[in-house]
Design a protein around this motif. Structure first.
Motif, PDB file in Angstrom:
ATOM      1  N   TYR A   4     -12.068  24.810 -93.938  1.00 34.69           N
ATOM      2  CA  TYR A   4     -10.994  25.889 -94.300  1.00 34.69           C
ATOM      3  C   TYR A   4     -10.814  26.516 -93.170  1.00 34.69           C
ATOM      4  CZ  TYR A   4      -8.303  28.618 -97.251  1.00 34.69           C
ATOM      5  OH  TYR A   4      -7.275  30.101 -97.853  1.00 34.69           O
ATOM      6  N   ARG A   6      -8.752  30.319 -93.012  1.00 34.93           N
ATOM      7  CA  ARG A   6      -8.533  31.421 -93.991  1.00 34.93           C
ATOM      8  C   ARG A   6      -7.175  32.285 -93.697  1.00 34.93           C
ATOM      9  NH1 ARG A   6     -12.858  34.409 -96.225  1.00 34.93           N
ATOM     10  NH2 ARG A   6     -11.418  36.296 -97.182  1.00 34.93           N
ATOM     11  N   ARG A   7      -6.087  30.734 -93.555  1.00 30.84           N
ATOM     12  CA  ARG A   7      -4.657  31.463 -92.947  1.00 30.84           C
ATOM     13  C   ARG A   7      -4.084  30.405 -94.280  1.00 30.84           C
ATOM     14  NH1 ARG A   7      -2.508  28.598 -88.870  1.00 30.84           N
ATOM     15  NH2 ARG A   7      -3.311  27.609 -88.550  1.00 30.84           N
ATOM     16  N   THR A  74       0.138  29.363-103.307  1.00 25.85           N
ATOM     17  CA  THR A  74       0.463  30.958-103.225  1.00 25.85           C
ATOM     18  C   THR A  74       1.274  31.872-104.013  1.00 25.85           C
ATOM     19  OG1 THR A  74      -0.916  30.815-101.530  1.00 25.85           O
ATOM     20  CG2 THR A  74       0.664  32.960-101.552  1.00 25.85           C
ATOM     21  N   GLN A  78       1.697  35.139-106.523  1.00 26.31           N
ATOM     22  CA  GLN A  78       2.521  35.890-107.017  1.00 26.31           C
ATOM     23  C   GLN A  78       3.698  36.536-107.203  1.00 26.31           C
ATOM     24  OE1 GLN A  78       3.335  36.459-102.159  1.00 26.31           O
ATOM     25  NE2 GLN A  78       0.677  36.660-101.257  1.00 26.31           N
TER      26      GLN A  78
ATOM     27  N   LEU B  10      -0.432  36.328 -87.126  1.00 25.69           N
ATOM     28  CA  LEU B  10       1.290  35.749 -87.333  1.00 25.69           C
ATOM     29  C   LEU B  10       1.229  34.515 -85.854  1.00 25.69           C
ATOM     30  CD1 LEU B  10       3.459  35.017 -88.537  1.00 25.69           C
ATOM     31  CD2 LEU B  10       4.781  36.963 -86.906  1.00 25.69           C
ATOM     32  N   SER B  13      -0.984  31.687 -85.921  1.00 24.55           N
ATOM     33  CA  SER B  13      -0.412  30.433 -86.609  1.00 24.55           C
ATOM     34  C   SER B  13       0.804  29.713 -86.218  1.00 24.55           C
ATOM     35  CB  SER B  13       0.277  31.672 -88.184  1.00 24.55           C
ATOM     36  OG  SER B  13      -0.954  32.009 -88.599  1.00 24.55           O
ATOM     37  N   LEU B  60     -12.225  33.282 -89.088  1.00 24.39           N
ATOM     38  CA  LEU B  60     -11.131  32.551 -90.375  1.00 24.39           C
ATOM     39  C   LEU B  60     -11.566  31.514 -90.436  1.00 24.39           C
ATOM     40  CD1 LEU B  60      -7.948  32.899 -87.964  1.00 24.39           C
ATOM     41  CD2 LEU B  60      -8.497  34.183 -90.008  1.00 24.39           C
ATOM     42  N   ILE B  61     -13.245  31.107 -90.331  1.00 23.32           N
ATOM     43  CA  ILE B  61     -13.153  29.569 -89.977  1.00 23.32           C
ATOM     44  C   ILE B  61     -15.339  29.847 -90.334  1.00 23.32           C
ATOM     45  CG2 ILE B  61     -14.064  27.343 -88.811  1.00 23.32           C
ATOM     46  CD1 ILE B  61     -11.805  27.982 -87.384  1.00 23.32           C
ATOM     47  N   TRP B  73     -17.921  36.616 -94.542  1.00 19.56           N
ATOM     48  CA  TRP B  73     -16.802  35.379 -95.011  1.00 19.56           C
ATOM     49  C   TRP B  73     -15.718  35.875 -96.247  1.00 19.56           C
ATOM     50  CZ3 TRP B  73     -13.934  32.010 -93.848  1.00 19.56           C
ATOM     51  CH2 TRP B  73     -13.329  30.701 -93.891  1.00 19.56           C
ATOM     52  N   VAL B  74     -16.898  36.808 -97.572  1.00 16.67           N
ATOM     53  CA  VAL B  74     -16.460  36.959 -98.619  1.00 16.67           C
ATOM     54  C   VAL B  74     -15.716  38.713 -98.825  1.00 16.67           C
ATOM     55  CG1 VAL B  74     -17.568  35.615 -99.412  1.00 16.67           C
ATOM     56  CG2 VAL B  74     -18.875  37.579 -99.465  1.00 16.67           C
ATOM     57  N   LYS B  75     -15.816  39.452 -97.684  1.00 14.33           N
ATOM     58  CA  LYS B  75     -15.531  40.945 -97.954  1.00 14.33           C
ATOM     59  C   LYS B  75     -14.212  40.361 -97.796  1.00 14.33           C
ATOM     60  CE  LYS B  75     -15.698  42.961 -93.737  1.00 14.33           C
ATOM     61  NZ  LYS B  75     -15.720  43.331 -92.643  1.00 14.33           N
ATOM     62  N   ASP B  76     -13.351  39.751 -96.320  1.00 11.66           N
ATOM     63  CA  ASP B  76     -11.591  39.842 -96.362  1.00 11.66           C
ATOM     64  C   ASP B  76     -10.530  39.632 -97.195  1.00 11.66           C
ATOM     65  OD1 ASP B  76     -11.804  42.051 -94.542  1.00 11.66           O
ATOM     66  OD2 ASP B  76     -11.760  40.538 -93.305  1.00 11.66           O
ATOM     67  N   PRO B  77      -9.369  39.800 -97.833  1.00 14.45           N
ATOM     68  CA  PRO B  77      -8.662  38.963 -99.188  1.00 14.45           C
ATOM     69  C   PRO B  77      -8.582  38.036 -98.761  1.00 14.45           C
ATOM     70  CG  PRO B  77      -7.481  41.915 -98.117  1.00 14.45           C
ATOM     71  CD  PRO B  77      -8.768  40.841 -96.978  1.00 14.45           C
ATOM     72  N   TRP B  78      -8.137  37.117 -99.399  1.00 16.80           N
ATOM     73  CA  TRP B  78      -7.778  35.815 -99.298  1.00 16.80           C
ATOM     74  C   TRP B  78      -5.918  35.248 -99.017  1.00 16.80           C
ATOM     75  CZ3 TRP B  78     -11.438  31.881 -98.127  1.00 16.80           C
ATOM     76  CH2 TRP B  78     -12.990  32.466 -98.912  1.00 16.80           C
ATOM     77  N   PRO B  79      -5.615  33.960 -98.158  1.00 20.54           N
ATOM     78  CA  PRO B  79      -4.670  34.436 -97.980  1.00 20.54           C
ATOM     79  C   PRO B  79      -3.545  34.954 -99.394  1.00 20.54           C
ATOM     80  CG  PRO B  79      -5.756  32.421 -96.552  1.00 20.54           C
ATOM     81  CD  PRO B  79      -6.270  33.452 -98.151  1.00 20.54           C
ATOM     82  N   TRP B  80      -3.668  33.708-100.468  1.00 24.33           N
ATOM     83  CA  TRP B  80      -2.862  34.627-101.194  1.00 24.33           C
ATOM     84  C   TRP B  80      -2.533  35.778-102.284  1.00 24.33           C
ATOM     85  CZ3 TRP B  80      -7.160  30.924-101.193  1.00 24.33           C
ATOM     86  CH2 TRP B  80      -8.415  31.898-102.137  1.00 24.33           C
ATOM     87  N   GLU B  81      -3.712  36.543-101.292  1.00 22.61           N
ATOM     88  CA  GLU B  81      -3.684  37.750-102.371  1.00 22.61           C
ATOM     89  C   GLU B  81      -2.936  39.074-101.349  1.00 22.61           C
ATOM     90  OE1 GLU B  81      -8.362  37.711-103.912  1.00 22.61           O
ATOM     91  OE2 GLU B  81      -8.124  37.942-101.781  1.00 22.61           O
TER      92      GLU B  81
END
Lengths: 201, 81
Positions: A4, A6-7, A74, A78, B10, B13, B60-61, B73-81
């Protein structure tokens, strides 16, 4: 094995709730031509494929479909996360809300749950690749229907990206089919005979 | 700070997507020399961007977690948040 990252494969930044739009778009999560069916179709078809390049294409497109599933989820999340009870009742989202609250659950827009019968793994390379090409066209048509129904640019931007990927995937499955056909023996070029009956040379 | 983070994500990505798209092309054109060279170029760019992002903003991984005090790993927001 999958990893996975995370993006999102393509960014989604939706700032306004829209329960009507969410109810339409959720079809690409768990509907008949949605991303869940796409990922499961390609990743499941791999095991009986005999052509090495076809296995590569199915693995990589199937994996990308999982990333698209996350993009669709997502968008739905949202669009719904800050809905008020009034908005839920007024938009008709109440029928979904009663069973799933604000969770993302795989269903078609008309309420039919995700169903594996919406895709096939036939165990025949030619048959499966034709199914895959048709699936990409059906998904493209669904994204175009979404774009006819929804005009908010924040929603349309990732939907347009997903639609474009269906076109690329159709092209790659078409090339894969062509390569498989090139490798068939001359007596079986049109593939009247199933792969399972193939006699060793 | 936050703008730099988003800009780097970005870019990562974009480079990663170029690889995703190129991989599908290579699956059906495995002998294409231009595509093979472009893959190597992109691979280097992604490796560098991923290392820079992980170093500055966290993993990120979940093979790349580098903090002995807290499971970040559990600290930051997830991509849908």
């Amino acid at each position: 094995m999958w990893n996975y990252e995370r993006r999102l494969q393509y960014p989604v930044n939706i700032t306004k709730c829209n329960a009507k739009a969410a109810q339409i778009i959720i079809s690409q999560y768990g509907g008949p031509d949605g991303e869940m069916g796409a990922a499961m179709r390609y990743l499941s078809q791999r095991y009986s494929m005999e052509n090495r390049k076809a296995i590569g294409t199915l693995t990589d497109i199937g994996t990308e479909e999982l990333a698209h599933l996350e993009i669709v989820a997502t968008i739905v999340r949202q669009l719904t996360k800050n809905l008020t009870p009034e908005e839920i009742k007024a938009s008709g989202f109440d029928k979904y809300y009663v069973d799933h609250t604000l969770a993302v659950w795989p269903t078609a827009a008309a309420g039919i749950p995700f169903n594996a019968c919406e895709f096939q793994c036939k165990g025949d390379t030619i048959t499966d690749l034709y199914e895959d090409m048709a699936a990409e066209q059906k998904a493209r048509a669904t994204y175009e229907n979404i774009l006819r129904l929804i005009k908010d640019p924040e929603i349309c931007d990732p939907i347009r990206y997903l639609r474009e990927r269906e076109i690329v995937h159709f092209q790659r499955f078409g090339e894969t089919l062509r390569r498989v056909q090139d490798d068939l023996d001359s007596k079986n070029f049109y593939a009247f005979n199933g792969q399972i009956d193939k006699k060793p040379c | 700070m936050n703008q730099d983070k988003n800009k780097l994500l970005l870019y990562l990505s974009q480079v990663s997507f170029a690889i995703n798209d190129l991989v599908l092309f290579l699956d059906t054109h495995p002998c294409d020399t231009n595509a093979l060279n472009y893959y190597q170029e992109l691979r280097k760019a992604r490796k560098e961007a991923l290392a820079e992002y992980t170093h500055k903003y966290g993993p990120l991984i979940n093979y790349d977690v580098d903090d002995a005090c807290y499971w970040e790993w559990v600290k930051d927001p997830w991509p849908w948040e």
